[in-house]
Design a protein around this motif. Structure first.
Motif, short mmCIF file in Angstrom:
data_model
loop_
_atom_site.label_atom_id
_atom_site.label_comp_id
_atom_site.label_asym_id
_atom_site.label_seq_id
_atom_site.Cartn_x
_atom_site.Cartn_y
_atom_site.Cartn_z
N GLN A 83 34.16 34.07 102.12
CA GLN A 83 33.31 34.54 102.81
C GLN A 83 33.43 35.88 103.96
O GLN A 83 32.50 36.48 104.24
CB GLN A 83 32.33 33.37 103.56
CG GLN A 83 31.84 32.44 102.66
CD GLN A 83 31.13 32.93 101.30
OE1 GLN A 83 30.14 33.82 101.25
NE2 GLN A 83 31.59 32.43 100.07
N ARG A 124 34.50 40.75 102.24
CA ARG A 124 33.52 41.52 101.98
C ARG A 124 33.39 42.97 101.55
O ARG A 124 34.23 43.65 102.18
CB ARG A 124 32.23 41.53 103.13
CG ARG A 124 31.83 40.05 103.81
CD ARG A 124 30.83 40.12 104.86
NE ARG A 124 30.62 38.99 105.12
CZ ARG A 124 29.60 38.18 104.77
NH1 ARG A 124 28.62 38.72 103.72
NH2 ARG A 124 29.30 37.06 105.10
N ARG A 157 29.34 48.29 101.65
CA ARG A 157 27.88 48.33 101.09
C ARG A 157 27.68 49.73 101.06
O ARG A 157 28.14 50.72 101.59
CB ARG A 157 26.97 47.62 102.34
CG ARG A 157 27.21 46.27 102.29
CD ARG A 157 25.93 45.52 102.69
NE ARG A 157 26.04 44.04 102.66
CZ ARG A 157 24.91 43.47 102.49
NH1 ARG A 157 23.67 43.83 102.59
NH2 ARG A 157 25.00 42.04 102.15
N THR A 197 25.05 52.09 101.71
CA THR A 197 24.20 52.20 102.60
C THR A 197 24.12 53.40 103.21
O THR A 197 23.59 53.81 104.34
CB THR A 197 24.05 51.18 103.71
OG1 THR A 197 25.30 51.05 104.51
CG2 THR A 197 23.63 49.75 103.32
N TYR A 220 19.75 45.49 99.68
CA TYR A 220 20.40 44.18 99.24
C TYR A 220 19.65 43.11 99.45
O TYR A 220 18.95 42.95 100.64
CB TYR A 220 21.71 44.16 100.10
CG TYR A 220 22.82 45.07 99.70
CD1 TYR A 220 23.43 44.97 98.55
CD2 TYR A 220 22.87 46.36 100.28
CE1 TYR A 220 24.50 45.53 98.23
CE2 TYR A 220 23.85 47.11 99.87
CZ TYR A 220 24.71 47.03 98.77
OH TYR A 220 25.57 47.74 98.53
N TRP A 244 19.04 38.63 100.03
CA TRP A 244 19.77 37.79 100.77
C TRP A 244 21.05 37.31 100.34
O TRP A 244 22.02 37.19 100.91
CB TRP A 244 18.98 37.02 101.20
CG TRP A 244 18.31 35.82 99.96
CD1 TRP A 244 17.33 36.09 99.20
CD2 TRP A 244 19.05 34.73 99.60
NE1 TRP A 244 17.38 35.08 98.26
CE2 TRP A 244 18.51 34.16 98.57
CE3 TRP A 244 20.34 34.15 99.89
CZ2 TRP A 244 18.91 33.14 97.51
CZ3 TRP A 244 20.85 32.99 99.20
CH2 TRP A 244 20.19 32.54 98.03
N TYR A 245 21.15 37.20 99.03
CA TYR A 245 22.23 36.61 98.33
C TYR A 245 23.48 37.43 98.34
O TYR A 245 24.53 36.96 97.75
CB TYR A 245 21.98 35.99 96.72
CG TYR A 245 21.15 36.93 95.94
CD1 TYR A 245 21.76 37.83 95.23
CD2 TYR A 245 19.56 36.88 96.01
CE1 TYR A 245 21.06 38.74 94.47
CE2 TYR A 245 19.10 37.50 95.05
CZ TYR A 245 19.58 38.55 94.23
OH TYR A 245 19.04 39.37 93.57
N ALA A 246 23.21 38.63 98.51
CA ALA A 246 24.20 39.43 98.69
C ALA A 246 25.21 39.31 99.78
O ALA A 246 26.43 39.88 99.99
CB ALA A 246 23.83 41.04 98.67
N ASN A 247 24.97 38.38 100.49
CA ASN A 247 25.68 37.98 101.89
C ASN A 247 26.67 36.88 101.50
O ASN A 247 27.38 36.36 102.17
CB ASN A 247 24.84 37.54 103.03
CG ASN A 247 24.26 38.85 103.68
OD1 ASN A 247 24.67 39.86 103.65
ND2 ASN A 247 22.99 38.59 103.61
N VAL A 248 26.69 36.32 100.18
CA VAL A 248 27.27 34.98 99.62
C VAL A 248 28.49 35.55 98.84
O VAL A 248 28.35 36.39 97.75
CB VAL A 248 26.55 34.16 99.00
CG1 VAL A 248 27.12 33.01 98.56
CG2 VAL A 248 25.52 33.76 100.02
N GLN A 249 29.60 35.35 99.04
CA GLN A 249 30.83 35.66 98.15
C GLN A 249 30.81 34.54 96.97
O GLN A 249 30.48 33.18 97.19
CB GLN A 249 32.03 35.92 98.78
CG GLN A 249 32.18 36.72 99.86
CD GLN A 249 31.64 38.11 99.58
OE1 GLN A 249 31.58 38.64 98.55
NE2 GLN A 249 30.95 38.74 100.46
N ALA A 292 28.34 38.98 96.24
CA ALA A 292 28.77 40.24 96.88
C ALA A 292 29.45 41.27 96.38
O ALA A 292 29.03 42.31 95.90
CB ALA A 292 28.97 40.08 98.28
#
Length: 170
Positions: A17, A20, A23, A25, A61, A63-68, A71
């Motif tokens: 986690q 990362r 991104r 952006t 992104y 919400w689930y883009a914060n979970v490895q 992502a």
């Protein structure tokens, strides 16, 4: 034994986690397609809701883009989409490539290849499912843009560069 395996897997999931991916952006619009090929306002809206997450310098992104490792998969998907077509860098390409990219836009829309089914699976991104009217609007914009290119540039400048082939005798 099973308990140890589960503890190790749990520890690995927690540790990853912290690793990362970068991104997408930046939202750098210096060479954005709309600067040279503006088209109707609603075309920008269609591109925004159905294309730009993977084909621009600005991804919205979930919400689930914060979970490895999810992502990492999303980052790979976005990078692959931008490698094929990036509307944010569009006008930095040679004019022949711009013209060819518009041809590809028409082709993938005609053949129903975009947006990718994986982008809309399980009810995700329902706004990205294009209606026939939206597909027609994008195709008309791409054709109009190609007509603009053909009116401004000599035909020989629209020829795609040849890819280098294998060396002779190979």
């Amino acid at each position: 034994m099973l308990k140890k395996i589960m503890l190790v897997l749990g520890a690995i999931l927690v540790l990853i986690q912290f690793i990362r991916p970068e991104r997408n952006t930046s939202n750098d619009l210096t060479y954005d397609v709309h600067k040279k090929y503006p088209g109707p306002y609603y075309v920008q809206g269609i591109l925004g809701k159905a294309c730009n997450d993977c084909h621009s310098n600005k991804t919205e992104y979930p919400w689930y883009a914060n979970v490895q490792p999810v992502a990492w998969m999303l980052a790979n998907h976005v990078n692959d989409g931008k490698r094929h077509l990036n509307f944010s860098n569009f006008t930095s390409m040679r004019i022949a490539i711009q013209n060819h990219k518009f041809e590809e836009v028409i082709e993938v829309l005609d053949e129903g290849e975009m947006p990718l089914p994986s982008y809309t699976w399980l009810g995700r991104h329902p706004e990205a499912k294009l209606t026939s009217e939206e597909k027609t609007a994008l195709i008309d914009w791409a054709r109009m843009s190609m007509d603009s290119i053909k009116a401004q540039y000599p035909a020989d400048s629209l020829v795609m560069p040849k890819r280098p082939g294998p060396p002779p005798g190979k």
